[in-house]
Design an enzyme around this catalytic site. Sequence first.
Site, short mmCIF file in Angstrom:
data_model
loop_
_atom_site.label_atom_id
_atom_site.label_comp_id
_atom_site.label_asym_id
_atom_site.label_seq_id
_atom_site.Cartn_x
_atom_site.Cartn_y
_atom_site.Cartn_z
N ARG A 58 -0.89 3.45 22.91
CA ARG A 58 -0.95 2.43 21.86
C ARG A 58 -1.99 1.37 22.19
O ARG A 58 -2.51 0.69 21.32
CB ARG A 58 0.44 1.80 21.61
CG ARG A 58 0.45 0.75 20.50
CD ARG A 58 1.83 0.56 19.84
NE ARG A 58 2.89 0.47 20.81
CZ ARG A 58 3.17 -0.61 21.56
NH1 ARG A 58 2.45 -1.71 21.40
NH2 ARG A 58 4.15 -0.60 22.42
N TYR A 111 -8.34 1.32 -4.54
CA TYR A 111 -7.42 2.39 -4.21
C TYR A 111 -5.99 1.89 -4.43
O TYR A 111 -5.66 0.76 -4.05
CB TYR A 111 -7.64 2.80 -2.75
CG TYR A 111 -6.77 3.94 -2.31
CD1 TYR A 111 -7.04 5.24 -2.74
CD2 TYR A 111 -5.67 3.73 -1.49
CE1 TYR A 111 -6.24 6.28 -2.35
CE2 TYR A 111 -4.87 4.78 -1.10
CZ TYR A 111 -5.15 6.05 -1.53
OH TYR A 111 -4.35 7.09 -1.15
N ASP A 183 -14.17 -1.28 1.81
CA ASP A 183 -13.68 0.07 2.04
C ASP A 183 -14.83 1.04 1.74
O ASP A 183 -15.28 1.14 0.60
CB ASP A 183 -12.48 0.32 1.12
CG ASP A 183 -11.82 1.68 1.30
OD1 ASP A 183 -12.51 2.61 1.75
OD2 ASP A 183 -10.64 1.81 0.98
N LYS A 208 -10.49 11.31 4.67
CA LYS A 208 -11.32 11.85 3.59
C LYS A 208 -12.61 12.47 4.15
O LYS A 208 -12.54 13.42 4.88
CB LYS A 208 -11.60 10.74 2.57
CG LYS A 208 -10.33 9.94 2.19
CD LYS A 208 -9.28 10.76 1.46
CE LYS A 208 -7.95 10.05 1.29
NZ LYS A 208 -7.99 8.73 0.69
C1 LIG Z 1 -7.22 7.59 0.68
C2 LIG Z 1 -7.80 6.25 0.60
C3 LIG Z 1 -7.22 5.17 1.27
C4 LIG Z 1 -5.95 5.30 2.08
O1 LIG Z 1 -6.10 6.14 3.16
P1 LIG Z 1 -4.91 7.01 3.83
O2 LIG Z 1 -5.59 7.72 4.91
O3 LIG Z 1 -4.34 7.87 2.74
O4 LIG Z 1 -3.89 6.01 4.30
C5 LIG Z 1 -7.86 3.95 1.18
N1 LIG Z 1 -8.98 3.78 0.44
C6 LIG Z 1 -9.55 4.79 -0.24
C7 LIG Z 1 -10.78 4.53 -1.02
C8 LIG Z 1 -8.98 6.06 -0.19
O5 LIG Z 1 -9.55 7.05 -0.87
#
Ligand SMILES: *Cc1c(COP(=O)(O)O)cnc(C)c1O
Length: 392
Positions: A58, A111, A183, A208
């Site tokens: 951690r 998101y 993001d 992703k």
């Molecule tokens: C999927 C996604 C998230 C969240 O991510 P997780 O790995 O599912 O927790 C945040 N921002 C965007 C733009 C996303 O596509």
Amino acid sequence: MQKNYQFETLAVHAGEAPCSVTGALDTPIYQSTTFASANSEEMAALYGEQKPGYMYTRYGNPTLRALEEKIAALEGSEAALVTASGMAAISTAILGYVRAGDHVVAARSLYGATYHFLDRTLRRLGTSVTFVGSSRTEDFEKAIQPNTRLIYFETPTNPVLDVLDIRALAQLGRSRGIPTMMDNTFASPALQQPLRLGVTTVVHSATKYLCGHGDAMGGAIVGSKEYISLLLHEVHRDFGGVLSPFNAWLILRGIRTLHLRMPAHCANAQKVAEFLSRHPKVERVNYPGLPQHPGHELAKRQMKAFGAMMSFEVKGGYEAGAKVMDRVQIFARAASLGDTRSLIVHSASTSHRAVPPEKRLAIGITDGLVRLSVGIEAAEDLIADLHQALDF
Ligand SMILES: *Cc1c(COP(=O)(O)O)cnc(C)c1O
């Protein structure tokens, strides 16, 4: 790793080196929760941080550290912290900046889970949030209050693919002494590097494009050494959203081909968008790579290519959107994005079904809106699939 290597070289090599003990060329999966010290003096030095090393996963783990160094190098930053998911990254990163009584200015088009975190969880902790319904920098400026401690946004946005001016928003934050957080999941650092445009902190869902194969969840926070160290010593350590070493290893492996996958995704997406924009059953295509898209020129300036996320409006509303979903054969009816496989989602019946229709329409999510994450299959097969799916 030297800083002046090209992106492709960094994607392959940054953060990784042969094991100094065994020579193992691929980064080992340090599937260990804890790390032993030689004696009490060494253990005390590790805990007191007088000596670099590992104590407990951690607090840090060599496989996670390799991934942190790789992602930091790709975003052009000095430090990164990896987390169990994108949401762990986003919540941890935001809580590193704000406390009760503070105010956040955030884009409205976010998101879904990020919107929920800001709108519900953060408010419950006593932080107020103003959502900006447009992509114009002036509207973000108008929302700033004396207690604003963070400006938060993503671009291109989900699922309507609006493009926000990264440099202008970063400049706004700097001129008012407010950190900006972006993001960068939709574009990945292969297409867009917000820190180089002045943004303070970048967050990612590594689930992703970074991972790229739809087999591991993860997240990342990229920023200054000082801020990442604060998260590591306080917020992240307390909330405990730690990435598993195995998932870190899968994401490391994924990133080594990021610079090859992204151009393939983008080239396919461009062809699919052009096909859809000419199709008589399609009302509108939201893809920044199309010259008629309102964010096309801006996207050209701040992105290397236009990404592989898009949405389109099928004529005939809810029923027609659902029909396209039911008829596709290659596209998988699945959430998530950034997978090698092409994915399709009908927003009104799935991701946004809980949102009242007036609210949905206000953010551009019409009844017939279908979102695509275009994969790296052959473009002609994807187009043929959509062609037959729209033939009803
Ligand atoms: C999927 C996604 C998230 C969240 O991510 P997780 O790995 O599912 O927790 C945040 N921002 C965007 C733009 C996303 O596509």
